[in-house]
Design an enzyme around this catalytic site. Structure first.
Site, mmCIF file in Angstrom:
data_model
loop_
_atom_site.group_PDB
_atom_site.id
_atom_site.type_symbol
_atom_site.label_atom_id
_atom_site.label_comp_id
_atom_site.label_asym_id
_atom_site.label_seq_id
_atom_site.Cartn_x
_atom_site.Cartn_y
_atom_site.Cartn_z
ATOM 1 N N SER A 1 3.354 -2.412 10.510
ATOM 2 C CA SER A 1 4.674 -2.351 10.634
ATOM 3 C C SER A 1 5.351 -3.614 10.329
ATOM 4 O O SER A 1 6.270 -4.303 11.026
ATOM 5 C CB SER A 1 5.132 -1.990 12.220
ATOM 6 O OG SER A 1 4.584 -0.603 12.251
ATOM 7 N N GLY B 1 2.609 2.222 10.852
ATOM 8 C CA GLY B 1 3.596 3.322 10.664
ATOM 9 C C GLY B 1 4.200 3.523 12.051
ATOM 10 O O GLY B 1 4.794 4.541 12.152
ATOM 11 N N GLU C 1 -6.960 4.794 7.827
ATOM 12 C CA GLU C 1 -6.872 6.241 7.402
ATOM 13 C C GLU C 1 -7.985 6.754 6.954
ATOM 14 O O GLU C 1 -8.228 7.904 7.350
ATOM 15 C CB GLU C 1 -5.576 6.210 6.636
ATOM 16 C CG GLU C 1 -4.066 6.008 7.551
ATOM 17 C CD GLU C 1 -3.056 5.599 6.639
ATOM 18 O OE1 GLU C 1 -2.846 5.459 5.431
ATOM 19 O OE2 GLU C 1 -2.030 5.133 7.399
ATOM 20 N N HIS D 1 -9.434 1.261 4.798
ATOM 21 C CA HIS D 1 -8.282 1.161 5.679
ATOM 22 C C HIS D 1 -8.387 2.532 6.764
ATOM 23 O O HIS D 1 -9.272 3.465 6.628
ATOM 24 C CB HIS D 1 -7.238 1.916 4.443
ATOM 25 C CG HIS D 1 -5.845 2.055 5.147
ATOM 26 N ND1 HIS D 1 -5.378 2.872 6.044
ATOM 27 C CD2 HIS D 1 -4.745 1.189 5.012
ATOM 28 C CE1 HIS D 1 -4.253 2.541 6.620
ATOM 29 N NE2 HIS D 1 -3.968 1.591 5.897
ATOM 30 N N ASN E 1 0.875 -1.057 -0.071
ATOM 31 C CA ASN E 1 0.232 -0.035 0.159
ATOM 32 C C ASN E 1 1.104 1.204 -0.166
ATOM 33 O O ASN E 1 1.375 1.668 0.948
ATOM 34 C CB ASN E 1 -0.950 -0.042 1.260
ATOM 35 C CG ASN E 1 -1.648 1.351 1.415
ATOM 36 O OD1 ASN E 1 -1.917 2.083 0.377
ATOM 37 N ND2 ASN E 1 -2.420 1.212 2.417
ATOM 38 N N TRP E 2 0.990 1.788 -0.912
ATOM 39 C CA TRP E 2 1.793 3.008 -1.324
ATOM 40 C C TRP E 2 1.460 4.021 -0.501
ATOM 41 O O TRP E 2 2.071 5.027 -0.297
ATOM 42 C CB TRP E 2 2.234 3.139 -2.844
ATOM 43 C CG TRP E 2 3.156 2.355 -3.379
ATOM 44 C CD1 TRP E 2 3.450 1.059 -3.213
ATOM 45 C CD2 TRP E 2 3.393 2.391 -4.846
ATOM 46 N NE1 TRP E 2 4.276 0.672 -4.024
ATOM 47 C CE2 TRP E 2 4.353 1.333 -5.334
ATOM 48 C CE3 TRP E 2 3.232 3.294 -5.847
ATOM 49 C CZ2 TRP E 2 4.822 1.004 -6.405
ATOM 50 C CZ3 TRP E 2 3.864 3.296 -7.145
ATOM 51 C CH2 TRP E 2 4.637 2.050 -7.342
ATOM 52 N N LYS E 3 0.396 4.342 -0.130
ATOM 53 C CA LYS E 3 -0.443 5.306 0.311
ATOM 54 C C LYS E 3 -0.246 6.760 -0.503
ATOM 55 O O LYS E 3 -0.153 6.419 -1.860
ATOM 56 C CB LYS E 3 0.086 5.599 1.812
ATOM 57 C CG LYS E 3 -0.151 4.454 2.644
ATOM 58 C CD LYS E 3 0.086 4.550 4.321
ATOM 59 C CE LYS E 3 -0.218 3.079 4.741
ATOM 60 N NZ LYS E 3 0.022 3.396 6.239
ATOM 61 N N GLY F 1 2.885 -1.227 4.207
ATOM 62 C CA GLY F 1 2.947 0.153 3.994
ATOM 63 C C GLY F 1 4.251 0.572 3.745
ATOM 64 O O GLY F 1 4.805 0.527 2.539
ATOM 65 N N GLY F 2 4.920 0.986 4.850
ATOM 66 C CA GLY F 2 6.462 1.889 4.467
ATOM 67 C C GLY F 2 7.193 1.010 3.704
ATOM 68 O O GLY F 2 7.896 1.472 3.004
ATOM 69 N N GLU G 1 -5.504 -4.766 10.445
ATOM 70 C CA GLU G 1 -4.615 -3.772 10.506
ATOM 71 C C GLU G 1 -4.809 -2.980 12.136
ATOM 72 O O GLU G 1 -5.593 -1.990 11.882
ATOM 73 C CB GLU G 1 -4.574 -2.805 9.374
ATOM 74 C CG GLU G 1 -4.365 -3.636 8.117
ATOM 75 C CD GLU G 1 -3.444 -2.568 7.178
ATOM 76 O OE1 GLU G 1 -2.477 -2.653 6.700
ATOM 77 O OE2 GLU G 1 -4.019 -1.407 6.957
HETATM 78 P P1 13P Z 1 3.021 0.263 7.739
HETATM 79 O O1 13P Z 1 3.602 -1.058 6.993
HETATM 80 O O2 13P Z 1 3.718 1.309 7.319
HETATM 81 O O3 13P Z 1 2.836 -0.013 9.361
HETATM 82 O O4 13P Z 1 1.452 0.441 7.158
HETATM 83 C C1 13P Z 1 0.527 -0.634 7.336
HETATM 84 C C2 13P Z 1 -0.765 -0.205 6.513
HETATM 85 O O5 13P Z 1 -1.313 0.565 6.701
HETATM 86 C C3 13P Z 1 -0.930 -0.979 5.261
HETATM 87 O O6 13P Z 1 -2.138 -0.810 4.542
#
Ligand code: 13P
Length: 245
Positions: A204, A166, A90, A88, A8-10, A225-226, A160
């Site tokens: 994470s 994050g 967010e 998600h 997930n590049w966000k 994510g990251g 999640e």
């Molecule tokens: P991180 O891997 O950066 O914690 O993010 C997880 C995430 O929100 C994937 O959708």
């Protein structure tokens, strides 16, 4: 069931940075890989490593029409998307998406021939109050209410925990096991063909904890994510999933 690792590049990337990142990605035997990119880059991703599936990070609950700013499922399908993330945390926290909206987005995705990756998970306060599973039941329950039992078997679920996203602090293998087993049991109780539903963990996930997380019962892959923004980290996580299979 083959594991799925989705990045997930966000809201990250640029044409130039994506090109560099894509150069470092490739399909691996024994695991399905996908990247969920910002809408404008779906065009760029028409050219991508073979075997890497494409996804988006949101979809409109509406099909088409006077919905300024929205992007419909058929448009995502047009660009070759297979997956779309819905609900998600967010989007729930920052953009006011409630449980039933998430359900309607999952329905719109399925109707467009996409596989929704339905995100669920508790905040730290909810966990500390002992309510993690109550929250997840509620979130999944709304999706099932909209989709019905049969269609629910066509989604991917992503657990999640909000506090693990994050933060550099993933859930422990015990916490992940408890929730994933509970999600599978919940699906089964509802009458969903639970054995075919992939349940991903996200929060994470890094190269150094991926193998342990993918070894947990009922963990069928990850939502990253990251670490999905660093080619060698994402590939290391994909490799860990392939080896756990
Ligand atoms: P991180 O891997 O950066 O914690 O993010 C997880 C995430 O929100 C994937 O959708």
């Amino acid at each position: 069931m083959i594991r799925l690792v989705a990045g997930n590049w966000k809201m990250n990337g640029s044409l130039a940075a994506n090109r560099v990142l894509l150069d470092g990605l490739g399909a691996l035997p024994g695991v399905e890989t996908a990247v969920c990119v910002p809408y404008p880059y779906l065009a760029q991703l028409q050219q991508r490593p073979e075997g890497l599936a494409l996804g988006a990070q949101d979809v409109s609950e509406y099909v088409a029409g006077a919905y300024t700013g929205e992007v419909g499922g058929s448009m995502l399908a047009d660009f070759g998307c297979r997956y779309v993330i819905v609900g998600h945390s967010e989007r729930r926290a920052l953009f006011g998406e409630d449980d039933l909206t998430v359900g309607r987005k999952a329905r719109a995705a399925l109707e467009a021939g996409l596989v929704p990756i339905v995100c669920v998970g508790e905040t730290l306060d909810e966990r500390d109050a002992g309510n993690a599973l109550v929250v997840i039941d509620r979130q999944l329950g709304a999706v099932r209410e909209v989709l019905g039992v049969a269609a629910m078997g066509g989604v991917v679920v992503a657990y999640e925990p909000v506090w693990a996203i994050g933060s550099g602090r993933s859930a422990s293998v015990e916490q992940v096991a408890e929730v994933h087993v509970a999600i599978r049991a919940w699906l089964r109780e509802q009458g969903v063909a639970a054995g075919g539903v992939r349940i991903l963990y996200g929060g994470s996930v890094k190269p150094d904890n991926a193998a342990a997380l993918f070894a947990v019962v009922d963990v069928d892959g990850g939502l990253i994510g990251g670490a999905s923004l660093v080619a060698q980290d994402f590939m290391a996580i994909c490799r860990a999933a392939a080896e756990a299979a």
